[in-house]
Design an enzyme around this catalytic site. Structure first.
Site, PDB file in Angstrom:
ATOM      1  N   GLY A 151       2.216 -14.076  38.111  1.00  0.00           N
ATOM      2  CA  GLY A 151       2.856 -14.493  39.361  1.00  0.00           C
ATOM      3  C   GLY A 151       2.757 -13.383  40.397  1.00  0.00           C
ATOM      4  O   GLY A 151       2.141 -12.338  40.153  1.00  0.00           O
ATOM      5  N   GLY A 164       6.297  -6.973  41.069  1.00  0.00           N
ATOM      6  CA  GLY A 164       7.316  -6.062  40.559  1.00  0.00           C
ATOM      7  C   GLY A 164       8.727  -6.405  40.994  1.00  0.00           C
ATOM      8  O   GLY A 164       9.660  -5.665  40.707  1.00  0.00           O
ATOM      9  N   GLY A 165       8.874  -7.573  41.671  1.00  0.00           N
ATOM     10  CA  GLY A 165      10.219  -8.008  42.057  1.00  0.00           C
ATOM     11  C   GLY A 165      11.137  -8.135  40.846  1.00  0.00           C
ATOM     12  O   GLY A 165      12.350  -7.968  40.939  1.00  0.00           O
ATOM     13  N   GLU A 172       1.923  -4.969  33.848  1.00  0.00           N
ATOM     14  CA  GLU A 172       1.138  -6.026  34.513  1.00  0.00           C
ATOM     15  C   GLU A 172      -0.158  -5.460  35.074  1.00  0.00           C
ATOM     16  O   GLU A 172      -1.217  -6.069  34.967  1.00  0.00           O
ATOM     17  CB  GLU A 172       1.944  -6.639  35.665  1.00  0.00           C
ATOM     18  CG  GLU A 172       3.036  -7.595  35.208  1.00  0.00           C
ATOM     19  CD  GLU A 172       3.777  -8.210  36.377  1.00  0.00           C
ATOM     20  OE1 GLU A 172       3.655  -7.697  37.504  1.00  0.00           O
ATOM     21  OE2 GLU A 172       4.480  -9.198  36.156  1.00  0.00           O
TER      22      GLU A 172
HETATM   23  O1  LIG Z   1       8.157  -8.046  38.128  1.00  0.00           O
HETATM   24  C1  LIG Z   1       7.845  -9.211  38.148  1.00  0.00           C
HETATM   25  C2  LIG Z   1       6.496  -9.726  38.327  1.00  0.00           C
HETATM   26  O2  LIG Z   1       5.654  -8.948  39.111  1.00  0.00           O
HETATM   27  C3  LIG Z   1       6.476 -11.194  38.760  1.00  0.00           C
HETATM   28  O3  LIG Z   1       5.192 -11.678  38.487  1.00  0.00           O
HETATM   29  C4  LIG Z   1       6.789 -11.409  40.235  1.00  0.00           C
HETATM   30  O4  LIG Z   1       8.010 -10.797  40.578  1.00  0.00           O
HETATM   31  C5  LIG Z   1       6.865 -12.909  40.582  1.00  0.00           C
HETATM   32  O5  LIG Z   1       7.899 -13.490  39.858  1.00  0.00           O
HETATM   33  P1  LIG Z   1       8.366 -14.993  40.075  1.00  0.00           P
HETATM   34  O6  LIG Z   1       7.297 -15.869  39.523  1.00  0.00           O
HETATM   35  O7  LIG Z   1       9.656 -15.097  39.304  1.00  0.00           O
HETATM   36  O8  LIG Z   1       8.592 -15.188  41.538  1.00  0.00           O
END
Ligand SMILES: O=C[C@H](O)[C@H](O)[C@H](O)COP(=O)(O)O
Length: 311
Positions: A151, A164-165, A172
């Site tokens: 994602g 990295g949110g 990753e």
């Molecule tokens: O640290 C989290 C990752 O990089 C996620 O892939 C990114 O934050 C997106 O996450 P989501 O699909 O929950 O929006």
């Protein structure tokens, strides 16, 4: 798991007759919600197939949250169907969108007898692989990965990403770098022209816990040097624990918000240049900027379609 009834908030009353794809299940409106009335116990998959049919009915409006969830799911399913082939080594990203990637992979393993081996990018990804009965391996066994599906928090017009949110960026990026192809799945809210256009929480940086204050100070100096008046670097704090977020790799995260950079300056500071300058600060282990790593991005749309952008 099975459901007897399922409630979807919606604003418009429309006919969904004949759209169900199931003779026994039906639905009706009550107090601004559409209630799926299920005449038999059904699986999670059957429920989500019914949801997909509902959202594609003309005039049917799901809540904003429901639409985003639907968009994530559609993007994930399309990406798995387009890119995953029998016998591949597959990197599994992290976050809420990747949950649908693991589910679709599991369906294909069951339905088609697909044989894939999965490499996780986080603690969460490892558990997704296990919970979906997928074959788990690691980078020590497979240092070369065919395709990784992950994602993102934001994607710009050139397929540069902020990730990295959820605090998972270091593993990753290692998995992405080991992959022949990095495929990104996201909903329509992550589709931007430039990074920071919609994602306002800053660039996540995984940093060593030793000397975090030094890194924080150097980043704040850097944002001033770049000409940001509102830039701010701060260690991400945990919510259900006192103190900082500690990553899967026992490090800290700094969210580096470079704020209101003038357009002129933004052009002089493309993501690659920002990445290079950040990586030159001792203590920064990895950045959430994924510059020109993604081969293709799938954005689920709020009308039930999927838009893609490729390099
Ligand atoms: O640290 C989290 C990752 O990089 C996620 O892939 C990114 O934050 C997106 O996450 P989501 O699909 O929950 O929006």
């Amino acid at each position: 798991m099975s459901f007897r009834s399922y409630e979807i908030p919606t604003q418009h009353r429309v006919s969904v007759e004949g759209s169900w794809g199931c003779d026994s299940c039906s639905g009706f409106y009550r107090n601004g919600s559409y209630i799926m009335k299920l005449e038999h116990s059904i699986s999670r998959k059957h429920r989500s197939d019914l949801e997909t049919r509902l959202v594609s009915c003309v005039g049917f409006t799901m809540s904003a949250r429901g639409l985003i969830e639907q968009a994530k799911r559609l993007a994930a399913r399309r990406a798995v169907d387009d890119h995953i082939k029998d016998g591949q080594i597959v990197g599994i990203g992290s976050g809420s969108t990747v949950v649908y990637v693991a589910q679709r992979l599991a369906e294909r393993v069951k339905e088609e007898g697909l044989n894939v081996t999965c490499i996780p990018t986080s603690f969460q990804a490892k558990n997704l692989i296990i919970d979906n009965n997928l074959a788990l391996s690691d980078l020590d066994v497979h240092s070369k990965i065919d395709v990784t599906i992950d994602g993102c928090d934001e994607c710009d017009a050139d397929l540069n990403l902020i990730k990295g949110g959820g605090g998972c960026l270091l593993q990753e990026k290692i998995v992405a770098a080991a992959s022949d192809k990095l495929i990104i799945v996201a909903d329509y809210t992550k589709d931007s022209v430039y990074l920071g256009e919609q994602w306002k929480k800053g660039i996540p940086l995984e940093i060593s816990s030793i000397g975090w204050k030094v890194v924080e100070r150097k980043l704040n100096d850097l944002s001033i040097a770049w000409g940001s008046k509102t830039g701010l670097a701060s260690v991400r704090m945990a919510i259900k624990k006192m103190g900082p977020v500690v990553t899967d790799n026992s490090n800290f995260i700094i969210d580096f918000n470079i704020g209101d950079l003038e357009e002129e300056l933004r052009l002089k500071l493309p993501p690659k240049e920002i990445e290079v300058q950040l990586k030159s600060i001792p203590g920064i282990l990895e950045t959430g900027l994924f510059v020109k790593m993604a081969k293709q991005v799938y954005f689920g749309q709020n009308d039930g379609s999927v838009k893609t952008r490729a390099q």
